[in-house]
Design an enzyme around this catalytic site. Structure first.
Site, PDB file in Angstrom:
ATOM      1  N   ARG A  17       0.835  -1.214   0.000  1.00  0.00           N
ATOM      2  CA  ARG A  17       0.000   0.000   0.000  1.00  0.00           C
ATOM      3  C   ARG A  17       0.870   1.265   0.000  1.00  0.00           C
ATOM      4  NH1 ARG A  17      -3.506  -3.900  -1.312  1.00  0.00           N
ATOM      5  NH2 ARG A  17      -4.452  -4.953   0.445  1.00  0.00           N
ATOM      6  N   ASN A  70      -1.419  -2.684  -7.393  1.00  0.00           N
ATOM      7  CA  ASN A  70      -2.869  -2.399  -7.349  1.00  0.00           C
ATOM      8  C   ASN A  70      -3.225  -1.316  -6.339  1.00  0.00           C
ATOM      9  OD1 ASN A  70      -2.287  -4.210  -5.214  1.00  0.00           O
ATOM     10  ND2 ASN A  70      -4.376  -5.003  -5.187  1.00  0.00           N
ATOM     11  N   LYS A  83       1.683  -7.035 -14.089  1.00  0.00           N
ATOM     12  CA  LYS A  83       0.692  -7.858 -13.386  1.00  0.00           C
ATOM     13  C   LYS A  83      -0.635  -7.777 -14.128  1.00  0.00           C
ATOM     14  CE  LYS A  83      -1.292 -10.202 -10.040  1.00  0.00           C
ATOM     15  NZ  LYS A  83      -1.371 -10.027  -8.612  1.00  0.00           N
ATOM     16  N   HIS A 130      -0.264 -17.002  -6.498  1.00  0.00           N
ATOM     17  CA  HIS A 130      -1.062 -17.577  -5.401  1.00  0.00           C
ATOM     18  C   HIS A 130      -1.939 -18.760  -5.826  1.00  0.00           C
ATOM     19  CE1 HIS A 130      -3.687 -14.660  -7.243  1.00  0.00           C
ATOM     20  NE2 HIS A 130      -3.262 -13.646  -6.524  1.00  0.00           N
ATOM     21  N   LEU A 159      -8.427 -13.652  -1.831  1.00  0.00           N
ATOM     22  CA  LEU A 159      -8.693 -14.149  -3.180  1.00  0.00           C
ATOM     23  C   LEU A 159      -7.385 -14.539  -3.853  1.00  0.00           C
ATOM     24  CD1 LEU A 159     -11.484 -11.654  -4.229  1.00  0.00           C
ATOM     25  CD2 LEU A 159     -11.726 -14.111  -3.785  1.00  0.00           C
ATOM     26  N   HIS A 185      -5.239  -4.753   5.229  1.00  0.00           N
ATOM     27  CA  HIS A 185      -6.459  -3.937   5.180  1.00  0.00           C
ATOM     28  C   HIS A 185      -6.771  -3.505   6.600  1.00  0.00           C
ATOM     29  CE1 HIS A 185      -7.736  -4.857   1.035  1.00  0.00           C
ATOM     30  NE2 HIS A 185      -7.265  -6.067   1.242  1.00  0.00           N
ATOM     31  N   ALA A 229     -11.096  -8.485   0.645  1.00  0.00           N
ATOM     32  CA  ALA A 229     -10.257  -9.691   0.488  1.00  0.00           C
ATOM     33  C   ALA A 229      -8.799  -9.383   0.761  1.00  0.00           C
ATOM     34  CB  ALA A 229     -10.412 -10.232  -0.925  1.00  0.00           C
TER      35      ALA A 229
HETATM   36  C1  NCD Z   1      -5.180  -8.526  -2.563  1.00  0.00           C
HETATM   37  C2  NCD Z   1      -5.233  -7.095  -2.025  1.00  0.00           C
HETATM   38  O1  NCD Z   1      -5.830  -6.880  -0.986  1.00  0.00           O
HETATM   39  O2  NCD Z   1      -4.636  -6.213  -2.645  1.00  0.00           O
HETATM   40  N1  NCD Z   1      -6.194  -9.316  -1.919  1.00  0.00           N
HETATM   41  C3  NCD Z   1      -6.210 -10.670  -1.820  1.00  0.00           C
HETATM   42  O3  NCD Z   1      -7.199 -11.195  -1.346  1.00  0.00           O
HETATM   43  N2  NCD Z   1      -5.193 -11.422  -2.197  1.00  0.00           N
HETATM   44  C4  NCD Z   1      -5.297  -8.523  -4.041  1.00  0.00           C
HETATM   45  C5  NCD Z   1      -4.885  -9.820  -4.681  1.00  0.00           C
HETATM   46  O4  NCD Z   1      -3.714 -10.150  -4.740  1.00  0.00           O
HETATM   47  O5  NCD Z   1      -5.781 -10.554  -5.134  1.00  0.00           O
HETATM   48 ZN    ZN Z   2      -1.916 -10.198  -4.260  1.00  0.00          ZN
END
Ligand code: NCD
Ligand code: ZN
Length: 352
Positions: free
Chosen positions: A21, A45, A103, A178, A223, A255, A267
């Site tokens: 982040r 992201n 990505k 993943h 996820l 998060h 997620a």
């Molecule tokens: C990730 C995120 O929070 O940026 N979340 C996750 O559940 N893995 C995004 C991702 O890698 O899918």
């Molecule tokens: Zn990720």
């Protein structure tokens, strides 16, 4: 044999899939990664996403400025692929010392993926350019259409998209990120050597009961979602097999606790606070602590064609309690295994 091991020194590992982040959260989480990893592939992201080399270099500077003063940790940057990515930007990545990959997020697949790719075949010319310039493509491998069952989304992506991408672009280096299923493991094993994969600690340690049995536990929601036990077993087998296609990528995704413990919880599992300790638990469970070093410290560097680290870390068999929260003035983050005991502890790290 593993039962006798109570201390383990391995080459300094790297994290090949990490979310850190920005702003105050970045400051809180980056020290966790920096104390145990030499380098990490930083996910792009953000809101808005990191789509140009110029933005990635600014983000890299922000990460470097957030590191503890004596840290030698290196953020390895990535760009977020969109329908508007140009072939010039791919060439810039190929020439950049600090940006290492693109990505691909299918649009809507996960946290902050709205800007992702809707029609994957439309970006095939970009895959061709990456193949030509030797730029790796990191893939979040899930289909997104609402009619697909969430537990099937990875398998359907592999059958409908990934197998075609690997066939059409055999020289493109791809990281299937993943992995969560037996089918994904089998796909990566059967693919050519340009296809590698990361595996997270949560997918090695937990199956889907962790989210749903005895109550809804949002801190296990990530996820791609956790799957059935036989999938966990397949992932554990792959990670501990010594096969260089499989390497460490935590997908640590911080998060705020308030957004996880929510009627529509987001997620992501936060694992950077104890990444190596979590992997050590999983590898010990499989009786394969001797395979941790390859998975954590060698396979990923070799795949990315980067030098292996020269430092070391030491883990010892000590029980310790994971804090219930990590806090700063603006954020509270609930880590994986919050309030629980871990049985391995990082006791030393030296960056070569
Ligand atoms: C990730 C995120 O929070 O940026 N979340 C996750 O559940 N893995 C995004 C991702 O890698 O899918
Ligand atoms: Zn990720």
């Amino acid at each position: 044999m593993d039962k006798l091991i109570d201390k383990l020194t391995i080459a300094l590992p790297d994290d090949w899939h990490l979310h850190v982040r920005t702003g105050s959260i970045l400051k809180t989480v980056i020290r966790h990664s920096a104390r145990q990893f030499g380098r990490a592939i930083i996910m792009p992201n953000l809101k808005p996403p990191i789509t140009s080399v110029e933005q990635a270099l600014l983000y890299r500077n922000e990460i470097l400025a957030a590191l503890p003063a004596d840290s030698a940790f290196q953020p390895l940057m990535t760009l977020y692929l969109t329908g508007n990515t140009s072939s010039e930007e791919i060439q810039k990545v190929a020439e950049s010392e600090h940006v290492h990959a693109f990505k691909l997020y299918p649009a809507g697949a996960t946290t902050n993926s709205d800007a992702g790719v809707g029609n994957i075949e439309a970006v095939y010319p970009l895959f061709a350019a990456m193949e030509k310039h030797g730029v790796p493509l990191l893939i979040h491998g899930e289909v997104t259409n609402a009619e697909y069952d969430i537990f099937d989304r990875e398998k359907i992506f592999i059958d409908s998209q990934l197998s075609q991408i690997t066939q059409q672009f055999p020289a493109l280096r791809i990281v299937a990120e993943h992995l969560t299923t037996l089918e994904a493991v089998q796909f990566v094993e059967a693919a050519n050597d340009n296809v590698g994969a990361t595996i997270t600690p949560q997918h090695l340690l937990y199956n889907r009961n962790a989210i749903l049995a005895g109550g809804i536990r949002p801190h296990f929601y990530c996820l791609p979602i956790l799957k059935r036990e036989h999938h966990r077993q397949a992932l554990l087998k792959a990670a501990t097999s010594g096969n260089p296609k499989f390497f460490l990528g935590t997908d640590s995704a911080p998060h705020p606790t308030s957004l996880k413990e929510n009627a529509c919880g987001c997620a992501g599992c936060y694992s950077a606070h104890a990444a190596l300790e979590l992997y050590a638990e999983a590898f010990e469970q499989a009786g394969a602590l001797d395979k941790l070093e390859g998975f954590a410290s060698f396979h990923g560097a070799d795949f990315y064609r980067l030098p292996r680290n020269t430092g070391t870390i030491t883990l010892e068999k000590n029980s310790w309690s994971v804090p219930a929260q990590y806090e700063d003035t603006d954020n509270r983050i609930t880590p994986l295994k919050a309030g629980e005991q871990l049985h391995w502890q990082l006791t030393a790290a030296c960056n070569g």
